[in-house]
Design a protein around this motif. Structure first.
Motif, PDB file in Angstrom:
ATOM      1  N   LEU A  49       0.142  -2.787  -2.954  1.00 57.71           N
ATOM      2  CA  LEU A  49       1.588  -2.545  -2.819  1.00 57.71           C
ATOM      3  C   LEU A  49       2.375  -3.715  -3.391  1.00 57.71           C
ATOM      4  O   LEU A  49       3.345  -3.522  -4.144  1.00 57.71           O
ATOM      5  CB  LEU A  49       1.928  -2.353  -1.342  1.00 57.71           C
ATOM      6  CG  LEU A  49       3.415  -2.411  -0.973  1.00 57.71           C
ATOM      7  CD1 LEU A  49       4.120  -1.155  -1.470  1.00 57.71           C
ATOM      8  CD2 LEU A  49       3.611  -2.556   0.528  1.00 57.71           C
ATOM      9  N   LEU A  50       1.947  -4.908  -3.070  1.00 56.15           N
ATOM     10  CA  LEU A  50       2.637  -6.093  -3.599  1.00 56.15           C
ATOM     11  C   LEU A  50       2.505  -6.148  -5.113  1.00 56.15           C
ATOM     12  O   LEU A  50       3.457  -6.448  -5.840  1.00 56.15           O
ATOM     13  CB  LEU A  50       2.061  -7.357  -2.969  1.00 56.15           C
ATOM     14  CG  LEU A  50       2.432  -7.612  -1.509  1.00 56.15           C
ATOM     15  CD1 LEU A  50       1.598  -8.750  -0.935  1.00 56.15           C
ATOM     16  CD2 LEU A  50       3.904  -7.944  -1.392  1.00 56.15           C
ATOM     17  N   GLU A  52       2.194  -3.867  -7.156  1.00 50.56           N
ATOM     18  CA  GLU A  52       2.928  -2.812  -7.869  1.00 50.56           C
ATOM     19  C   GLU A  52       4.433  -2.937  -7.711  1.00 50.56           C
ATOM     20  O   GLU A  52       5.174  -2.131  -8.262  1.00 50.56           O
ATOM     21  CB  GLU A  52       2.468  -1.442  -7.344  1.00 50.56           C
ATOM     22  CG  GLU A  52       1.043  -1.100  -7.738  1.00 50.56           C
ATOM     23  CD  GLU A  52       0.529   0.132  -7.017  1.00 50.56           C
ATOM     24  OE1 GLU A  52       1.284   0.673  -6.187  1.00 50.56           O
ATOM     25  OE2 GLU A  52      -0.611   0.526  -7.274  1.00 50.56           O
ATOM     26  N   MET A  53       4.853  -3.919  -6.970  1.00 46.29           N
ATOM     27  CA  MET A  53       6.305  -4.085  -6.813  1.00 46.29           C
ATOM     28  C   MET A  53       6.941  -4.365  -8.171  1.00 46.29           C
ATOM     29  O   MET A  53       6.488  -5.250  -8.901  1.00 46.29           O
ATOM     30  CB  MET A  53       6.611  -5.259  -5.882  1.00 46.29           C
ATOM     31  CG  MET A  53       6.342  -4.979  -4.420  1.00 46.29           C
ATOM     32  SD  MET A  53       7.570  -3.892  -3.703  1.00 46.29           S
ATOM     33  CE  MET A  53       8.971  -4.968  -3.669  1.00 46.29           C
ATOM     34  N   PRO A  54       7.978  -3.640  -8.524  1.00 41.52           N
ATOM     35  CA  PRO A  54       8.631  -3.920  -9.815  1.00 41.52           C
ATOM     36  C   PRO A  54       9.311  -5.277  -9.798  1.00 41.52           C
ATOM     37  O   PRO A  54       9.838  -5.713  -8.769  1.00 41.52           O
ATOM     38  CB  PRO A  54       9.658  -2.788  -9.938  1.00 41.52           C
ATOM     39  CG  PRO A  54       9.901  -2.341  -8.541  1.00 41.52           C
ATOM     40  CD  PRO A  54       8.626  -2.560  -7.786  1.00 41.52           C
TER      41      PRO A  54
ATOM     42  N   LEU B 154      11.124   0.784   0.708  1.00 44.97           N
ATOM     43  CA  LEU B 154       9.857   0.051   0.689  1.00 44.97           C
ATOM     44  C   LEU B 154      10.052  -1.339   0.072  1.00 44.97           C
ATOM     45  O   LEU B 154       9.530  -2.344   0.568  1.00 44.97           O
ATOM     46  CB  LEU B 154       8.837   0.852  -0.117  1.00 44.97           C
ATOM     47  CG  LEU B 154       7.361   0.631   0.215  1.00 44.97           C
ATOM     48  CD1 LEU B 154       7.122   0.727   1.710  1.00 44.97           C
ATOM     49  CD2 LEU B 154       6.511   1.653  -0.522  1.00 44.97           C
ATOM     50  N   GLN B 155      10.805  -1.382  -1.010  1.00 40.29           N
ATOM     51  CA  GLN B 155      11.079  -2.686  -1.639  1.00 40.29           C
ATOM     52  C   GLN B 155      11.813  -3.603  -0.665  1.00 40.29           C
ATOM     53  O   GLN B 155      11.522  -4.796  -0.569  1.00 40.29           O
ATOM     54  CB  GLN B 155      11.908  -2.498  -2.905  1.00 40.29           C
ATOM     55  CG  GLN B 155      11.148  -1.871  -4.047  1.00 40.29           C
ATOM     56  CD  GLN B 155      12.023  -1.666  -5.266  1.00 40.29           C
ATOM     57  OE1 GLN B 155      12.954  -2.410  -5.510  1.00 40.29           O
ATOM     58  NE2 GLN B 155      11.743  -0.623  -6.012  1.00 40.29           N
ATOM     59  N   VAL B 158       9.383  -4.901   1.885  1.00 36.25           N
ATOM     60  CA  VAL B 158       8.534  -5.966   1.337  1.00 36.25           C
ATOM     61  C   VAL B 158       9.320  -7.265   1.255  1.00 36.25           C
ATOM     62  O   VAL B 158       8.839  -8.334   1.628  1.00 36.25           O
ATOM     63  CB  VAL B 158       7.989  -5.554  -0.047  1.00 36.25           C
ATOM     64  CG1 VAL B 158       7.348  -6.750  -0.741  1.00 36.25           C
ATOM     65  CG2 VAL B 158       6.983  -4.432   0.088  1.00 36.25           C
ATOM     66  N   LEU B 162       8.498 -10.637   3.264  1.00 35.41           N
ATOM     67  CA  LEU B 162       8.244 -11.882   2.523  1.00 35.41           C
ATOM     68  C   LEU B 162       9.088 -13.025   3.078  1.00 35.41           C
ATOM     69  O   LEU B 162       8.646 -14.164   3.164  1.00 35.41           O
ATOM     70  CB  LEU B 162       8.573 -11.692   1.039  1.00 35.41           C
ATOM     71  CG  LEU B 162       7.498 -11.062   0.161  1.00 35.41           C
ATOM     72  CD1 LEU B 162       8.034 -10.857  -1.253  1.00 35.41           C
ATOM     73  CD2 LEU B 162       6.253 -11.935   0.118  1.00 35.41           C
ATOM     74  N   ILE B 227       5.691   3.057  -6.009  1.00 33.33           N
ATOM     75  CA  ILE B 227       6.857   2.206  -6.283  1.00 33.33           C
ATOM     76  C   ILE B 227       7.085   2.039  -7.764  1.00 33.33           C
ATOM     77  O   ILE B 227       8.190   2.084  -8.257  1.00 33.33           O
ATOM     78  CB  ILE B 227       6.653   0.845  -5.613  1.00 33.33           C
ATOM     79  CG1 ILE B 227       6.634   1.030  -4.109  1.00 33.33           C
ATOM     80  CG2 ILE B 227       7.771  -0.103  -5.982  1.00 33.33           C
ATOM     81  CD1 ILE B 227       6.425  -0.247  -3.377  1.00 33.33           C
TER      82      ILE B 227
END
Lengths: 330, 228
Positions: A49-50, A52-54, B154-155, B158, B162, B227
């Motif tokens: 997931l990390l 693939e983060m844009p 989701l972004q 994250v 973080l 994503i």
């Protein structure tokens, strides 16, 4: 291998940090234990997931703005390379960013002393100073302290165009110092010692009212052989900084040749701005030097950039218009 | 190195034509050497080439609100250092640049933490709650498609998780998992040993996974929208 051990070593395995002697047992356990296998899969999915983060996309005009700012920086008249103290203070601002020096004051101490004074600063051994702690009374010899005058606040400017402070004094390293051919242009370290042999520079530093930063600074300052923390004043209120008064004392005959601070003595008494500047510089030098060491001890990684180009040891501060010739070429 | 060798293109053009990821015409060493010889245009080439990566790094470390300023700070530091011959080619230019960017970002985080202690929260900054830093949000009245909304959620999750990590943990995670640096390169950026980096990464991933699962208990990779 038990499930508990497997879970503990899971992230090590994923980071390719699990020793080979454990990796085989780990994989064997994963092959046999469905629950741990699911846990491993879940951990992998979060990493994916990390991954693939844009990436955040910068504004289209950011590069051109940076280039414009860089162009403005390039045409600045005085390159930073010619200012060793500037480099030092720049680091100081980064590493001990909370250290905001507001006011420096210049203090003359005591009557003329021993014959040592004719050759340099007076003898003020550390033992005589005593083990100053965070709050001590001012010594009787400290007969006058110039009233502290806060420096006017600098107007906020955009980062790219923020004006560099004018620095009229420069640091000279011991290794790089050479006496001027013209004694008249040399720093008056010794010349006026007969009239003002005993001298200290007192600086007031404003520290943020962090719960632990002020005492930390005080404790590291107390480790400095030539610094006394005269007093700390901590006012109540979230935004009121701690005020810390310290004195950089020239101690012992050894400092006659390499004093920590050289104060211009001709017309400096009338130049309070110079006093303030000196006090600020001194405080920067003595405080940040020891704060820096403490920081480096505690966080070597973050200080790596600075340690790759260690700042010079400040032995002299001279007025720029009285610059001495040095092997550094300025 | 003569200035006319370098072709500094407009970024908007490069982005529009999808050339941002194309092979550089001039390698970094040549550009660096030119900058050290006073070629401003060459510095523009470095900016064009790397500003996106620096922006991404600072945005991931400190949030996008300050990323533009921080990116500019980074490049001005780079310029200053190059003019003082501060780049000694002990690592690649990219690694060195990342190191400066990471230091700027971590310093920003520390200053932010101090400001939080001294002046209270800013309306522009993430809000510190019992659950950690939470970005201030305004209701979005637009009628977004569901998938896009899920991606944004989701972004955001994250990003928020973080921010709950320590700067060191965040740095390791950002460099390895988000920026895709090799272990060796990330260790160089952070000026630590490989083993130290891996142990930080392990702790960071463990902490991230734990907090992310708390934040998004329903998240399943196959269920939520991809994503990318």
């Amino acid at each position: 291998m038990e499930c508990r051990e497997c879970r503990e070593r899971m992230q090590l395995y994923l980071a390719e940090a699990l020793p080979a002697r454990w990796a085989a047992a780990f994989e064997e356990h994963i092959a046999q234990c469905g629950e741990c296998a699911r846990e491993l899969g879940s951990s992998r999915e979060i990493i994916e997931l990390l991954q693939e983060m844009p990436a955040p996309v910068p504004p289209a005009d950011l590069a051109s703005r940076i280039k414009a700012a860089a162009s403005a920086a390039i045409i600045r008249p005085e390159p930073a390379a010619r200012r060793p103290l500037a480099a030092y203070l720049k680091f100081a601002g980064a590493s001990a960013a909370a250290l905001l020096l507001a006011v420096g004051t210049l203090t003359l101490l005591g009557p003329p002393g021993s014959k040592h004074d004719t050759g340099g600063p007076s003898v003020t051994p550390v033992a005589a100073v005593g083990h100053a702690k965070s709050v001590v009374s001012e010594p009787a010899a400290l007969r006058s302290v110039v009233t502290a005058v806060p420096q006017p606040a600098q107007p906020a400017l955009p980062r790219a165009t923020r004006a560099k402070p004018v620095r009229r004094y420069r640091a000279v390293t011991a290794a790089g110092t050479r006496r001027s051919r013209s004694p008249a242009r040399a720093v008056p370290v010794h010349e006026d010692a007969s009239t003002s042999p005993r001298r200290a520079v007192t600086a007031t530093a404003s520290l943020p009212p962090s719960s632990d930063f002020g005492p930390t600074v005080v404790s590291v300052l107390d480790r400095a052989p030539n610094v006394r923390v005269l007093r700390t004043v901590r006012e109540e209120g979230a935004c009121v900084p701690v005020t810390l008064v310290c004195a950089a004392l020239r101690t012992g005959p050894a400092h006659a040749s390499t004093p920590d601070v050289v104060v211009p003595t001709d017309d400096a008494a009338e130049d309070f701005a110079a006093h303030t500047l000196i006090g600020t510089v001194v405080a920067n030098a003595v405080v940040n030097r020891y704060v820096r060491e403490a920081l480096i001890e505690s966080d070597a990684t973050l200080m790596s950039l600075a340690t790759s180009a260690p700042p010079p040891t400040i032995n002299h501060l001279v007025r720029e218009d009285e610059a001495v010739e040095t092997t550094d070429g300025w | 190195m003569p200035a006319q060798v370098f072709i500094v293109r407009n970024d908007a053009t490069a982005q529009a034509t999808g050339e941002a990821a194309s092979a550089p015409e001039v390698n970094d060493s040549a550009l660096v050497e030119a900058v050290q010889q006073g070629d401003a245009e060459a510095f523009g080439g470095l900016v064009s080439r790397y500003h996106g990566q620096v922006y991404a790094l600072t945005a991931r470390m400190c949030g996008s609100a300050d990323a533009e300023d921080l990116t500019q700070d980074v490049f001005l530091k780079v310029l200053d250092a190059l003019r003082q011959s501060g780049f000694r080619r002990e690592a690649s230019f990219r690694t060195w640049l990342y190191r400066i960017a990471m230091n700027v970002a971590i310093n920003e985080l520390r200053q932010r933490r101090r400001r939080q202690q001294t002046t209270g929260p800013s309306l522009d900054e993430p809000m510190l709650t019992e659950d950690g830093y939470v970005a201030r949000q305004l209701a979005d009245s637009t009628d977004e498609p569901y998938q896009r909304a899920v991606q944004r959620e989701l972004q955001q999750a994250v990003h928020e998780v973080l921010e709950l990590l320590t700067p060191r943990q965040r740095a390791a995670l950002v460099l390895i998992d988000l920026e895709g640096l090799s272990y060796e390169e990330a260790a160089q950026v952070l000026s630590c040993r490989l083993g130290t980096l891996k142990s930080r990464l392990v702790r960071a991933r463990r902490a991230f996974a734990e907090k992310f699962r708390e934040r998004q208990p329903e998240w399943r990779p196959g269920r939520d929208a991809a994503i990318a």
